[in-house]
Design a protein around this motif. Structure first.
Motif, PDB file in Angstrom:
ATOM      1  N   LYS A   1       0.818  -1.214   0.000  1.00  0.00           N
ATOM      2  CA  LYS A   1       0.000   0.000   0.000  1.00  0.00           C
ATOM      3  C   LYS A   1       0.851   1.264   0.000  1.00  0.00           C
ATOM      4  CE  LYS A   1      -3.854  -0.203   2.464  1.00  0.00           C
ATOM      5  NZ  LYS A   1      -4.701  -0.404   3.670  1.00  0.00           N
TER       6      LYS A   1
ATOM      7  N   MET B   1     -17.150   2.137  -4.272  1.00  0.00           N
ATOM      8  CA  MET B   1     -16.881   3.577  -4.194  1.00  0.00           C
ATOM      9  C   MET B   1     -18.029   4.373  -4.809  1.00  0.00           C
ATOM     10  SD  MET B   1     -14.209   4.158  -2.469  1.00  0.00           S
ATOM     11  CE  MET B   1     -14.237   5.942  -2.731  1.00  0.00           C
TER      12      MET B   1
ATOM     13  N   HIS C   1      -7.671  -0.314  -3.697  1.00  0.00           N
ATOM     14  CA  HIS C   1      -8.358   0.813  -3.051  1.00  0.00           C
ATOM     15  C   HIS C   1      -7.401   1.984  -2.862  1.00  0.00           C
ATOM     16  CE1 HIS C   1     -11.355   2.715  -0.329  1.00  0.00           C
ATOM     17  NE2 HIS C   1     -10.261   3.207   0.251  1.00  0.00           N
ATOM     18  N   ALA C   2      -6.212   1.686  -2.345  1.00  0.00           N
ATOM     19  CA  ALA C   2      -5.243   2.755  -2.085  1.00  0.00           C
ATOM     20  C   ALA C   2      -4.789   3.420  -3.386  1.00  0.00           C
ATOM     21  CB  ALA C   2      -4.034   2.190  -1.327  1.00  0.00           C
TER      22      ALA C   2
ATOM     23  N   THR D   1      -4.263  -7.117  -4.145  1.00  0.00           N
ATOM     24  CA  THR D   1      -5.223  -7.144  -3.043  1.00  0.00           C
ATOM     25  C   THR D   1      -6.221  -6.002  -3.210  1.00  0.00           C
ATOM     26  OG1 THR D   1      -3.893  -5.721  -1.614  1.00  0.00           O
ATOM     27  CG2 THR D   1      -3.521  -8.109  -1.442  1.00  0.00           C
ATOM     28  N   GLN D   2      -7.370  -6.181  -2.594  1.00  0.00           N
ATOM     29  CA  GLN D   2      -8.368  -5.111  -2.598  1.00  0.00           C
ATOM     30  C   GLN D   2      -7.797  -3.868  -1.943  1.00  0.00           C
ATOM     31  OE1 GLN D   2      -9.833  -4.568   0.704  1.00  0.00           O
ATOM     32  NE2 GLN D   2     -10.727  -2.666  -0.007  1.00  0.00           N
ATOM     33  N   SER D   3      -7.008  -4.051  -0.888  1.00  0.00           N
ATOM     34  CA  SER D   3      -6.440  -2.901  -0.186  1.00  0.00           C
ATOM     35  C   SER D   3      -5.507  -2.112  -1.091  1.00  0.00           C
ATOM     36  CB  SER D   3      -5.674  -3.364   1.057  1.00  0.00           C
ATOM     37  OG  SER D   3      -6.557  -3.907   1.992  1.00  0.00           O
TER      38      SER D   3
ATOM     39  N   SER E   1      -9.165   4.724  -5.216  1.00  0.00           N
ATOM     40  CA  SER E   1     -10.395   5.218  -4.577  1.00  0.00           C
ATOM     41  C   SER E   1     -10.435   6.742  -4.513  1.00  0.00           C
ATOM     42  CB  SER E   1     -10.547   4.630  -3.172  1.00  0.00           C
ATOM     43  OG  SER E   1      -9.544   5.136  -2.307  1.00  0.00           O
ATOM     44  N   GLU E   2      -9.282   7.357  -4.322  1.00  0.00           N
ATOM     45  CA  GLU E   2      -9.244   8.813  -4.240  1.00  0.00           C
ATOM     46  C   GLU E   2      -9.672   9.455  -5.564  1.00  0.00           C
ATOM     47  OE1 GLU E   2      -9.088  10.648  -1.824  1.00  0.00           O
ATOM     48  OE2 GLU E   2      -8.380  12.622  -2.429  1.00  0.00           O
TER      49      GLU E   2
ATOM     50  N   ILE F   1     -11.351  -7.536  -8.714  1.00  0.00           N
ATOM     51  CA  ILE F   1     -11.047  -6.692  -7.556  1.00  0.00           C
ATOM     52  C   ILE F   1     -11.229  -5.218  -7.920  1.00  0.00           C
ATOM     53  CG2 ILE F   1      -9.130  -5.895  -6.095  1.00  0.00           C
ATOM     54  CD1 ILE F   1      -8.372  -8.851  -5.777  1.00  0.00           C
TER      55      ILE F   1
END
Lengths: 100, 319
Positions: A17, A92, A54-55, A49-51, A58-59, A84
């Protein structure tokens, strides 16, 4: 179109991340803010990974809304990575308040 | 502190082991064990190591181990990691088996190295390796980002030939789930905090739907889902509370956003664990395709977000 190649920084398993943050802050968001079309190139990335995803993105969805997906493209993703990315883009957009 | 290693403590029967843990006198650690046999889940070893790392090596006492299987603790690196000596010798030609010894992860670089060097030790198929790597990565990132643990994450894993399964345990001695979740929520009990932490989209970093730019609050939900779909055990223990996902008898278990809707057991009032422990079993020959798993997660996640948004709608008033 600006292409951001991931594998050199993430390796075949994209899970770091800190790397996602650096890509987001240093490359992705500045390009989107300039109005550019961006391709995130997952060539050589076997898993993410989803994390991590996202990192990474998502922003962009938060800041520009779902419409950003017209100019934020995902290149050479295998099926699990596609799914994913689909999960992250979906939750989101579900969670964006009207007008976001 | 006192901890007793029983003859058997796996996720299905881990409760007595947890109830026997004595967290008083945190400056010392006394380790005792069953005299005849020791067979424990990696989560138990991760817990013992995580506790030991909070104590000076000279304040750790380990009663002489008599069990025939005591060499297992040496092979997993318990004494080496704690910096204490054992009088247990192991033969060089003893089979190493397929395991990941007790490992500390304190930085993202250490996690990357772990992923590259340790997971291959399990000799898994690519699909299985991906699933295990996914679980390890998400759990370790949780510790790195949310636990505030000075000693990082302690984890280990073991392949079990008879059940063809990988068992993973990760422990930290950080702030625990409740303190982490309560940065944004107000869970009144440790159990309520566990329940929140296992729901998709709930993170201690914000109450905002979709999380922050760095955290979504989905990692534990994903891991519980992997165990659930595979009909495996998943355990999380923090503070005085334990949540255990039980093996589902259904051929195709459904995923639930609320962990209390899953087939589970839960307990409160256990000896307080200052931090978080997670244990998971992944049976390899029934590992659902990762792709199919993601389909199920997507639907459950989306519905959970919709339910939360719906709950915030203003209701019409009828007069």
């Amino acid at each position: 179109m600006r292409t951001i190649r991931l594998v050199e920084k993430t390796g075949a398993f994209a899970e770091n991340k800190d790397v996602a943050r650096a890509l987001r802050v240093d490359e992705l968001m500045p390009a989107l803010e300039r109005g550019e079309e961006v391709a995130l190139d997952f060539t050589g990335v076997d898993a993410a990974t989803q994390s991590f995803v996202h990192a990474l993105i998502s922003e962009a969805l938060r800041r520009f809304g779902g419409g950003v997906l017209d100019r934020l493209l995902f290149k050479s993703c295998n099926e699990p990575v596609r799914k994913i990315i689909g999960i992250v883009t979906e939750y989101m957009q579900e969670g964006l308040a009207p007008g976001e | 502190m006192k901890i007793y290693i029983p003859n058997s403590a796996f996720l299905g029967n881990i409760d007595p082991f947890l109830r026997g843990f004595d967290p008083s006198d945190p400056g010392t650690l006394e380790i005792t064990a069953n005299e005849k046999w020791i067979a424990v889940h990696p989560a138990v070893l991760s817990m013992i190591t995580a506790l030991g790392l909070t104590v000076k090596p000279e304040n750790i006492s380990c009663r002489k181990l008599e069990a025939r299987s005591r060499h297992y603790l040496v092979r997993m690196g318990l004494f080496r990691t704690l910096g204490i000596s054992s009088d247990i010798s192991i033969m060089e030609h003893e089979p190493a088996g397929r395991f990941i010894p007790i490992t500390r992860i304190r930085t993202s670089e250490e996690l990357s190295n772990f992923k590259n060097e340790m997971i291959p030790l399990l000799h898994l198929e690519p699909e299985q390796s991906r699933t295990i790597g996914y679980i390890v990565s998400e759990l370790a990132w949780n510790v790195l980002e949310h636990s505030g643990s000075e000693h990082g994450a302690v984890l280990c894993a073991q392949y079990y030939k008879k059940s063809n399964s990988i068992r993973i345990g990760i422990a930290d001695t950080g702030i625990g789930i409740r303190a982490s979740i309560n940065n944004s929520y107000s869970a009144e009990t440790d159990l309520e905090a566990l329940r929140l932490a296992l729901k998709p989209g709930i993170t201690g970093t914000t109450r905002r739907e979709g999380g922050t730019e760095q955290n979504a609050g989905a990692g534990l939900f994903f891991i519980k889902s992997i165990a659930g779909i595979n009909r495996d055990f998943f355990v999380i223990y923090s503070g005085d509370a334990l949540y255990k996902l039980l093996k589902s008898p259904a051929a195709r278990p459904r995923l639930h956003a609320d962990p209390f809707d899953d087939r589970h057991s839960r307990a409160e009032g256990l000896p307080r664990w200052s931090g978080t422990v997670v244990g998971a079993d992944i049976t390899l020959d029934q590992t659902a395709g990762f792709s199919a798993l993601l389909d199920a997660i997507r639907v459950t996640y989306r519905d959970a977000v919709r339910e939360r948004l719906k709950a915030r709608y203003r209701k019409p008033r009828f007069i």
